[in-house]
Design a protein around this motif. Structure first.
Motif, PDB file in Angstrom:
ATOM      1  N   MET A   1      19.290 -19.716 -40.170  1.00 18.47           N
ATOM      2  CA  MET A   1      19.934 -19.647 -41.460  1.00 18.47           C
ATOM      3  C   MET A   1      19.088 -18.856 -42.462  1.00 18.47           C
ATOM      4  SD  MET A   1      22.602 -20.581 -42.963  1.00 18.47           S
ATOM      5  CE  MET A   1      23.318 -20.904 -44.514  1.00 18.47           C
ATOM      6  N   LYS A   2      17.760 -19.038 -42.383  1.00 22.80           N
ATOM      7  CA  LYS A   2      16.864 -18.328 -43.290  1.00 22.80           C
ATOM      8  C   LYS A   2      16.968 -16.825 -43.081  1.00 22.80           C
ATOM      9  CE  LYS A   2      12.030 -17.874 -44.539  1.00 22.80           C
ATOM     10  NZ  LYS A   2      10.656 -18.258 -44.268  1.00 22.80           N
ATOM     11  N   THR A   3      17.073 -16.403 -41.833  1.00 20.90           N
ATOM     12  CA  THR A   3      17.178 -14.982 -41.524  1.00 20.90           C
ATOM     13  C   THR A   3      18.467 -14.390 -42.085  1.00 20.90           C
ATOM     14  OG1 THR A   3      15.935 -15.382 -39.492  1.00 20.90           O
ATOM     15  CG2 THR A   3      17.112 -13.305 -39.648  1.00 20.90           C
ATOM     16  N   VAL A   4      19.532 -15.139 -42.004  1.00 24.47           N
ATOM     17  CA  VAL A   4      20.819 -14.664 -42.531  1.00 24.47           C
ATOM     18  C   VAL A   4      20.738 -14.499 -44.047  1.00 24.47           C
ATOM     19  CG1 VAL A   4      23.250 -15.254 -42.815  1.00 24.47           C
ATOM     20  CG2 VAL A   4      22.133 -15.675 -40.629  1.00 24.47           C
ATOM     21  N   LEU A   5      20.111 -15.454 -44.725  1.00 25.30           N
ATOM     22  CA  LEU A   5      19.972 -15.359 -46.175  1.00 25.30           C
ATOM     23  C   LEU A   5      19.087 -14.173 -46.577  1.00 25.30           C
ATOM     24  CD1 LEU A   5      19.638 -19.116 -47.176  1.00 25.30           C
ATOM     25  CD2 LEU A   5      21.601 -17.603 -47.495  1.00 25.30           C
ATOM     26  N   GLN A   6      18.018 -13.940 -45.827  1.00 23.99           N
ATOM     27  CA  GLN A   6      17.166 -12.785 -46.097  1.00 23.99           C
ATOM     28  C   GLN A   6      17.938 -11.486 -45.889  1.00 23.99           C
ATOM     29  OE1 GLN A   6      13.753 -13.342 -43.561  1.00 23.99           O
ATOM     30  NE2 GLN A   6      12.560 -14.266 -45.210  1.00 23.99           N
ATOM     31  N   PHE A   7      18.719 -11.431 -44.840  1.00 25.22           N
ATOM     32  CA  PHE A   7      19.519 -10.240 -44.574  1.00 25.22           C
ATOM     33  C   PHE A   7      20.501  -9.985 -45.710  1.00 25.22           C
ATOM     34  CE2 PHE A   7      23.374  -8.271 -42.861  1.00 25.22           C
ATOM     35  CZ  PHE A   7      22.838  -7.075 -42.403  1.00 25.22           C
ATOM     36  N   ILE A   8      21.159 -11.032 -46.182  1.00 27.17           N
ATOM     37  CA  ILE A   8      22.119 -10.881 -47.282  1.00 27.17           C
ATOM     38  C   ILE A   8      21.401 -10.439 -48.556  1.00 27.17           C
ATOM     39  CG2 ILE A   8      23.701 -12.167 -48.772  1.00 27.17           C
ATOM     40  CD1 ILE A   8      24.478 -13.803 -46.281  1.00 27.17           C
ATOM     41  N   LEU A   9      20.228 -11.001 -48.819  1.00 23.55           N
ATOM     42  CA  LEU A   9      19.458 -10.614 -49.996  1.00 23.55           C
ATOM     43  C   LEU A   9      19.065  -9.140 -49.932  1.00 23.55           C
ATOM     44  CD1 LEU A   9      17.875 -11.339 -52.594  1.00 23.55           C
ATOM     45  CD2 LEU A   9      15.942 -11.854 -51.083  1.00 23.55           C
ATOM     46  N   PHE A  10      18.522  -8.702 -48.801  1.00 21.05           N
ATOM     47  CA  PHE A  10      18.114  -7.302 -48.661  1.00 21.05           C
ATOM     48  C   PHE A  10      19.307  -6.360 -48.692  1.00 21.05           C
ATOM     49  CE2 PHE A  10      14.183  -8.991 -46.362  1.00 21.05           C
ATOM     50  CZ  PHE A  10      13.445  -8.985 -47.531  1.00 21.05           C
ATOM     51  N   LEU A  11      20.432  -6.799 -48.166  1.00 23.95           N
ATOM     52  CA  LEU A  11      21.652  -5.998 -48.222  1.00 23.95           C
ATOM     53  C   LEU A  11      22.114  -5.834 -49.667  1.00 23.95           C
ATOM     54  CD1 LEU A  11      23.878  -4.563 -46.606  1.00 23.95           C
ATOM     55  CD2 LEU A  11      25.093  -6.741 -46.531  1.00 23.95           C
ATOM     56  N   ALA A  12      22.041  -6.908 -50.442  1.00 25.54           N
ATOM     57  CA  ALA A  12      22.422  -6.833 -51.849  1.00 25.54           C
ATOM     58  C   ALA A  12      21.483  -5.913 -52.625  1.00 25.54           C
ATOM     59  CB  ALA A  12      22.427  -8.227 -52.464  1.00 25.54           C
ATOM     60  N   ILE A  13      20.192  -5.986 -52.331  1.00 27.08           N
ATOM     61  CA  ILE A  13      19.227  -5.102 -52.988  1.00 27.08           C
ATOM     62  C   ILE A  13      19.507  -3.652 -52.628  1.00 27.08           C
ATOM     63  CG2 ILE A  13      16.783  -4.436 -53.060  1.00 27.08           C
ATOM     64  CD1 ILE A  13      16.126  -7.435 -52.784  1.00 27.08           C
ATOM     65  N   ALA A  14      19.811  -3.386 -51.364  1.00 24.18           N
ATOM     66  CA  ALA A  14      20.110  -2.019 -50.938  1.00 24.18           C
ATOM     67  C   ALA A  14      21.376  -1.499 -51.616  1.00 24.18           C
ATOM     68  CB  ALA A  14      20.263  -1.972 -49.418  1.00 24.18           C
ATOM     69  N   ILE A  15      22.387  -2.315 -51.699  1.00 24.21           N
ATOM     70  CA  ILE A  15      23.634  -1.897 -52.362  1.00 24.21           C
ATOM     71  C   ILE A  15      23.383  -1.624 -53.840  1.00 24.21           C
ATOM     72  CG2 ILE A  15      25.917  -2.716 -53.080  1.00 24.21           C
ATOM     73  CD1 ILE A  15      26.106  -4.089 -50.318  1.00 24.21           C
ATOM     74  N   ALA A  16      22.596  -2.486 -54.486  1.00 22.53           N
ATOM     75  CA  ALA A  16      22.267  -2.270 -55.900  1.00 22.53           C
ATOM     76  C   ALA A  16      21.474  -0.975 -56.079  1.00 22.53           C
ATOM     77  CB  ALA A  16      21.482  -3.462 -56.443  1.00 22.53           C
ATOM     78  N   ALA A  17      20.530  -0.698 -55.181  1.00 15.93           N
ATOM     79  CA  ALA A  17      19.737   0.530 -55.275  1.00 15.93           C
ATOM     80  C   ALA A  17      20.620   1.761 -55.090  1.00 15.93           C
ATOM     81  CB  ALA A  17      18.621   0.516 -54.240  1.00 15.93           C
TER      82      ALA A  17
END
Length: 62
Positions: A1-17
């Protein structure tokens, strides 16, 4: 579950960038260099202040 949350966080950061890059367009490099330059100036000023305080403390001990 932690890995999925990290992936979603990094995906959101990439989309924002990417969104910020599209919005600023050709000025993106200028803003990037401005931010990096400002951060470096602050870091060098802080390091200089720390070194100055350390030298003052050493001078008072001697």
């Amino acid at each position: 579950m932690k890995t999925v949350l990290q992936f979603i966080l990094f995906l959101a950061i990439a989309i924002a960038a990417i969104a910020v890059g599209v919005i600023v367009g050709n000025y993106g490099l200028w803003y990037f260099s401005w931010l990096i330059g400002t951060a470096l100036i602050v870091l060098f000023a802080t390091a200089g202040g720390v070194l100055f305080d350390t030298q003052q403390e050493q001078h008072e001990i001697i």
